[in-house]
Write an enzyme that holds these catalytic residues in place. Structure first.
Site, PDB file in Angstrom:
ATOM      1  CG  HIS A 163      -0.251   0.004   2.540  1.00  0.00           C
ATOM      2  ND1 HIS A 163      -0.379  -0.999   3.471  1.00  0.00           N
ATOM      3  CD2 HIS A 163       0.606   0.899   3.095  1.00  0.00           C
ATOM      4  CE1 HIS A 163       0.359  -0.714   4.529  1.00  0.00           C
ATOM      5  NE2 HIS A 163       0.973   0.431   4.315  1.00  0.00           N
TER       6      HIS A 163
HETATM    7  P1  TYD Z   1      -2.532  -3.292   7.513  1.00  0.00           P
HETATM    8  O1  TYD Z   1      -2.253  -1.829   7.345  1.00  0.00           O
HETATM    9  O2  TYD Z   1      -3.406  -3.949   6.461  1.00  0.00           O
HETATM   10  O3  TYD Z   1      -1.178  -4.116   7.609  1.00  0.00           O
HETATM   11  P2  TYD Z   1       0.041  -4.029   6.609  1.00  0.00           P
HETATM   12  O4  TYD Z   1       1.009  -3.040   7.200  1.00  0.00           O
HETATM   13  O5  TYD Z   1       0.634  -5.369   6.496  1.00  0.00           O
HETATM   14  O6  TYD Z   1      -0.521  -3.518   5.303  1.00  0.00           O
HETATM   15  O7  TYD Z   1      -3.161  -3.513   8.941  1.00  0.00           O
HETATM   16  C1  TYD Z   1      -3.617  -4.787   9.360  1.00  0.00           C
HETATM   17  C2  TYD Z   1      -4.771  -4.584  10.319  1.00  0.00           C
HETATM   18  O8  TYD Z   1      -4.336  -3.884  11.474  1.00  0.00           O
HETATM   19  C3  TYD Z   1      -5.904  -3.785   9.694  1.00  0.00           C
HETATM   20  O9  TYD Z   1      -7.103  -4.380  10.099  1.00  0.00           O
HETATM   21  C4  TYD Z   1      -5.766  -2.429  10.315  1.00  0.00           C
HETATM   22  C5  TYD Z   1      -5.103  -2.693  11.638  1.00  0.00           C
HETATM   23  N1  TYD Z   1      -4.197  -1.607  12.058  1.00  0.00           N
HETATM   24  C6  TYD Z   1      -4.557  -0.826  13.125  1.00  0.00           C
HETATM   25  O10 TYD Z   1      -5.652  -0.986  13.737  1.00  0.00           O
HETATM   26  N2  TYD Z   1      -3.711   0.175  13.533  1.00  0.00           N
HETATM   27  C7  TYD Z   1      -2.530   0.392  12.901  1.00  0.00           C
HETATM   28  O11 TYD Z   1      -1.763   1.309  13.320  1.00  0.00           O
HETATM   29  C8  TYD Z   1      -2.171  -0.406  11.771  1.00  0.00           C
HETATM   30  C9  TYD Z   1      -0.879  -0.191  11.031  1.00  0.00           C
HETATM   31  C10 TYD Z   1      -3.048  -1.409  11.385  1.00  0.00           C
END
Ligand code: TYD
Length: 149
Positions: free
Chosen positions: A56
């Site tokens: 992303h």
């Molecule tokens: P996501 O951003 O999809 O992970 P990655 O960094 O691998 O792309 O986040 C995974 C899950 O965690 C999603 O449901 C959102 C949650 N999340 C939070 O609640 N707070 C945060 O600070 C982050 C980074 C993710």
């Protein structure tokens, strides 16, 4: 300051390492080491072998990633150029600016990725779709060049 960031604005930040017979200690202090106010900390761990994280971009968020344990690759992409950075030292941070698509993979067993972020979690700050990310960059600079204020 560039309005449209590129992968060249992402850089490694060297942290200190206080070593003695008891082991190592690294510290991160406010704006001395990280060029933004830290408003959020999260960490990724227990990543199954072969898994990929991130995939992303962010509209306005700055982040610093640190391999607290183990190693992983961070692939940076500004829509024009790509670069891969191996993080494998707990005293080295990778600054990632807004408007950069990033994928993290090749996690070693036991790897822990610490993230320092400039803002609280906000799903609307994400580009989750690569084509949407490219379109957003074009909208910032329709000519596809780099706008410098
Ligand atoms: P996501 O951003 O999809 O992970 P990655 O960094 O691998 O792309 O986040 C995974 C899950 O965690 C999603 O449901 C959102 C949650 N999340 C939070 O609640 N707070 C945060 O600070 C982050 C980074 C993710």
């Amino acid at each position: 300051m560039p309005l449209l960031y590129t992968i060249n604005d992402c850089r490694l930040i060297q942290l200190d390492k206080n070593s003695d017979s008891r082991g190592n200690l690294t510290h991160i202090e406010g704006k001395e080491h990280v060029p933004f106010d830290i408003r959020r900390v999260y960490y990724i761990y227990d990543v199954p072998a072969g898994s990929q994280r991130a995939g992303h971009g962010h509209k306005n968020l700055f982040q610093v990633l640190i391999a607290l344990a183990g190693s992983f690759d961070v692939h940076l992409d500004d829509g024009k150029n790509k670069r891969t950075v191996l993080l494998n030292r707990p005293y080295e941070g990778l600054l990632i600016t807004p408007q950069i698509w990033r994928v993290i993979d090749n996690f070693s067993s036991g790897a822990v990725c610490l993230a320092l972020a400039s803002d609280r979690y906000d799903e609307s700050s994400y580009y989750r779709d690569y084509d949407q990310f490219l379109e957003a960059r074009k909208a910032i600079d329709p000519a596809g060049g780099i706008l410098i204020k």
